[in-house]
Design an enzyme around this catalytic site. Structure first.
Site, PDB file in Angstrom:
ATOM      1  N   LYS A 124      -9.982  11.281  -4.534  1.00  0.00           N
ATOM      2  CA  LYS A 124     -10.407  11.256  -3.255  1.00  0.00           C
ATOM      3  C   LYS A 124      -9.569  12.402  -2.488  1.00  0.00           C
ATOM      4  O   LYS A 124     -10.195  13.177  -1.505  1.00  0.00           O
ATOM      5  CB  LYS A 124      -9.731   9.902  -2.276  1.00  0.00           C
ATOM      6  CG  LYS A 124     -10.551   8.717  -2.855  1.00  0.00           C
ATOM      7  CD  LYS A 124     -11.999   8.904  -3.022  1.00  0.00           C
ATOM      8  CE  LYS A 124     -12.581   7.681  -3.605  1.00  0.00           C
ATOM      9  NZ  LYS A 124     -14.113   7.744  -3.786  1.00  0.00           N
ATOM     10  N   ARG A 137     -20.812  27.203   3.087  1.00  0.00           N
ATOM     11  CA  ARG A 137     -22.146  27.382   3.037  1.00  0.00           C
ATOM     12  C   ARG A 137     -23.161  27.011   4.363  1.00  0.00           C
ATOM     13  O   ARG A 137     -24.259  27.231   4.298  1.00  0.00           O
ATOM     14  CB  ARG A 137     -22.708  26.170   2.022  1.00  0.00           C
ATOM     15  CG  ARG A 137     -22.295  26.286   0.485  1.00  0.00           C
ATOM     16  CD  ARG A 137     -22.809  25.418  -0.255  1.00  0.00           C
ATOM     17  NE  ARG A 137     -24.516  25.569  -0.607  1.00  0.00           N
ATOM     18  CZ  ARG A 137     -25.148  24.732  -0.914  1.00  0.00           C
ATOM     19  NH1 ARG A 137     -24.941  23.518  -0.979  1.00  0.00           N
ATOM     20  NH2 ARG A 137     -26.584  25.138  -0.959  1.00  0.00           N
ATOM     21  N   LYS A 139     -23.592  24.376   6.120  1.00  0.00           N
ATOM     22  CA  LYS A 139     -24.334  23.238   6.127  1.00  0.00           C
ATOM     23  C   LYS A 139     -23.676  21.975   7.138  1.00  0.00           C
ATOM     24  O   LYS A 139     -23.246  21.142   6.578  1.00  0.00           O
ATOM     25  CB  LYS A 139     -24.350  22.486   4.489  1.00  0.00           C
ATOM     26  CG  LYS A 139     -25.105  23.560   3.711  1.00  0.00           C
ATOM     27  CD  LYS A 139     -26.479  23.769   3.661  1.00  0.00           C
ATOM     28  CE  LYS A 139     -27.144  24.658   2.735  1.00  0.00           C
ATOM     29  NZ  LYS A 139     -28.733  24.799   2.623  1.00  0.00           N
ATOM     30  N   GLN A 142     -24.282  18.628   7.374  1.00  0.00           N
ATOM     31  CA  GLN A 142     -23.754  17.578   6.717  1.00  0.00           C
ATOM     32  C   GLN A 142     -22.449  17.009   7.227  1.00  0.00           C
ATOM     33  O   GLN A 142     -21.860  16.052   6.419  1.00  0.00           O
ATOM     34  CB  GLN A 142     -23.689  18.265   5.074  1.00  0.00           C
ATOM     35  CG  GLN A 142     -24.781  18.765   4.391  1.00  0.00           C
ATOM     36  CD  GLN A 142     -25.574  17.630   3.820  1.00  0.00           C
ATOM     37  OE1 GLN A 142     -25.284  16.439   3.931  1.00  0.00           O
ATOM     38  NE2 GLN A 142     -26.634  17.823   3.355  1.00  0.00           N
ATOM     39  N   HIS A 150     -15.408   9.221   6.521  1.00  0.00           N
ATOM     40  CA  HIS A 150     -15.293   8.592   4.943  1.00  0.00           C
ATOM     41  C   HIS A 150     -14.215   9.503   4.316  1.00  0.00           C
ATOM     42  O   HIS A 150     -13.280   8.960   3.832  1.00  0.00           O
ATOM     43  CB  HIS A 150     -16.677   8.717   4.477  1.00  0.00           C
ATOM     44  CG  HIS A 150     -16.504   8.275   2.937  1.00  0.00           C
ATOM     45  ND1 HIS A 150     -16.633   9.336   2.041  1.00  0.00           N
ATOM     46  CD2 HIS A 150     -16.454   7.157   2.383  1.00  0.00           C
ATOM     47  CE1 HIS A 150     -16.385   8.518   1.040  1.00  0.00           C
ATOM     48  NE2 HIS A 150     -16.611   7.220   1.184  1.00  0.00           N
ATOM     49  N   LYS A 204     -32.657   9.940  -3.427  1.00  0.00           N
ATOM     50  CA  LYS A 204     -31.324   9.905  -2.810  1.00  0.00           C
ATOM     51  C   LYS A 204     -31.368   8.816  -1.894  1.00  0.00           C
ATOM     52  O   LYS A 204     -30.228   8.129  -1.982  1.00  0.00           O
ATOM     53  CB  LYS A 204     -31.495  11.230  -1.885  1.00  0.00           C
ATOM     54  CG  LYS A 204     -30.166  11.502  -0.954  1.00  0.00           C
ATOM     55  CD  LYS A 204     -30.257  12.688  -0.094  1.00  0.00           C
ATOM     56  CE  LYS A 204     -28.878  12.810   0.529  1.00  0.00           C
ATOM     57  NZ  LYS A 204     -28.901  14.070   1.384  1.00  0.00           N
TER      58      LYS A 204
END
Length: 272
Positions: A124, A137, A139, A142, A150, A204
């Site tokens: 983790k 990146r 992104k 996300q 989480h 997915k």
């Protein structure tokens, strides 16, 4: 003392009980104190908050080959952890639906289970790089609340498990989670190979379905243990697992609804 009063007194004592730290993990990496892990989690939340701002006026980084091998590494690590959890549980005659306390002592199987709990915790820490990669990146879509919550909380709570209850009933949660991560990181590894492969990655949403199934099993398993008398596995740990996993079940269910069900409905309405 009547029977009902005695029952609630015993229940309170069981709920209030929390195990002592497992001495077998005293000298292991990051096990000596929760402070270091809490600092890592705090730094993660800071990077998740400030990182996208830092990258806002910078060019995104693209490293598909490194990304591919990073995901391949996590595939093998997740497979190793899942395999160890379930194989050791089988070889050491762990019970599935009855009370399963932590097996203490320094027997090869007991130490193997304890070591696997540590590797699960350490995985983790490694997986925090997922978010760093998204930031580099650019992104940022996300970096949802679900993703950050989480990734940012799992290291500390897996540290508690590895430090206080390395094994026992919690082999179910770690084994299932790691098994699903094999599939999840396989998806990411294939996706990193480029558009010519990405167009074939239709599965997915089924990973999300498996995650929802996983959370449901873990919650039911912990609730089952809470109902057993006597059971030497800490009630407080099982209570927390029910609550904590319940938050994941709720958040992942909402993600599935928004990402797949609502999107499908919008597409259907647009075609009409």
């Amino acid at each position: 003392m009547n029977n009902s009063t005695k029952f609630f007194d015993v229940a309170y004592q069981e709920l209030a009980f929390f195990p002592e730290a497992d001495p077998r993990t005293d000298e292991w990496l990051l096990m000596d104190s929760p402070g270091t892990v809490l600092a890592i989690c705090g730094m993660y939340f800071l990077v998740a908050w400030k990182g996208p701002r830092w990258m806002e006026h910078r060019k995104s980084f693209e490293f598909p080959r490194l990304l591919f091998w990073y995901n391949v590494f996590l595939i093998f690590l997740s497979f190793f952890i899942s395999y160890e959890f379930f194989v050791v549980a089988y070889q050491d005659n762990y019970t599935l639906w009855n009370c399963q306390p932590v097996v203490t002592g320094n027997s090869p199987l007991a130490m193997r289970m304890t070591s696997t709990a540590w590797w699960y915790f350490f995985s983790k820490i490694i997986e925090l790089l997922d978010s760093i990669i998204f930031i580099l990146r650019k992104k940022n879509n996300q970096l949802s609340f679900l993703h950050v919550y989480h990734h940012g909380t799992m290291p500390f709570f897996c540290w508690i498990s590895a430090r206080y209850v390395p094994g026992g009933a919690k082999f179910i949660a770690g084994g299932l989670n790691s098994a699903i991560h094999v599939m999840m990181y396989s998806y990411y590894a294939l996706s990193a190979m480029g558009p010519e492969i990405q167009k074939f990655l239709w599965w997915k949403k089924y990973i999300t379905k498996l995650q929802l199934l996983q959370f449901s099993i873990v919650i039911l398993h912990s609730l089952r243990a809470l109902c057993l008398r006597p059971c030497s596995f800490p009630k407080l740990v099982n209570l927390f697992v029910v609550f904590y996993t319940g938050t994941f079940l709720s958040l992942f269910a909402n993600f599935y609804r928004m990402e797949y069900l609502k999107k499908r409905q919008r597409i259907k309405e647009h075609k009409q």
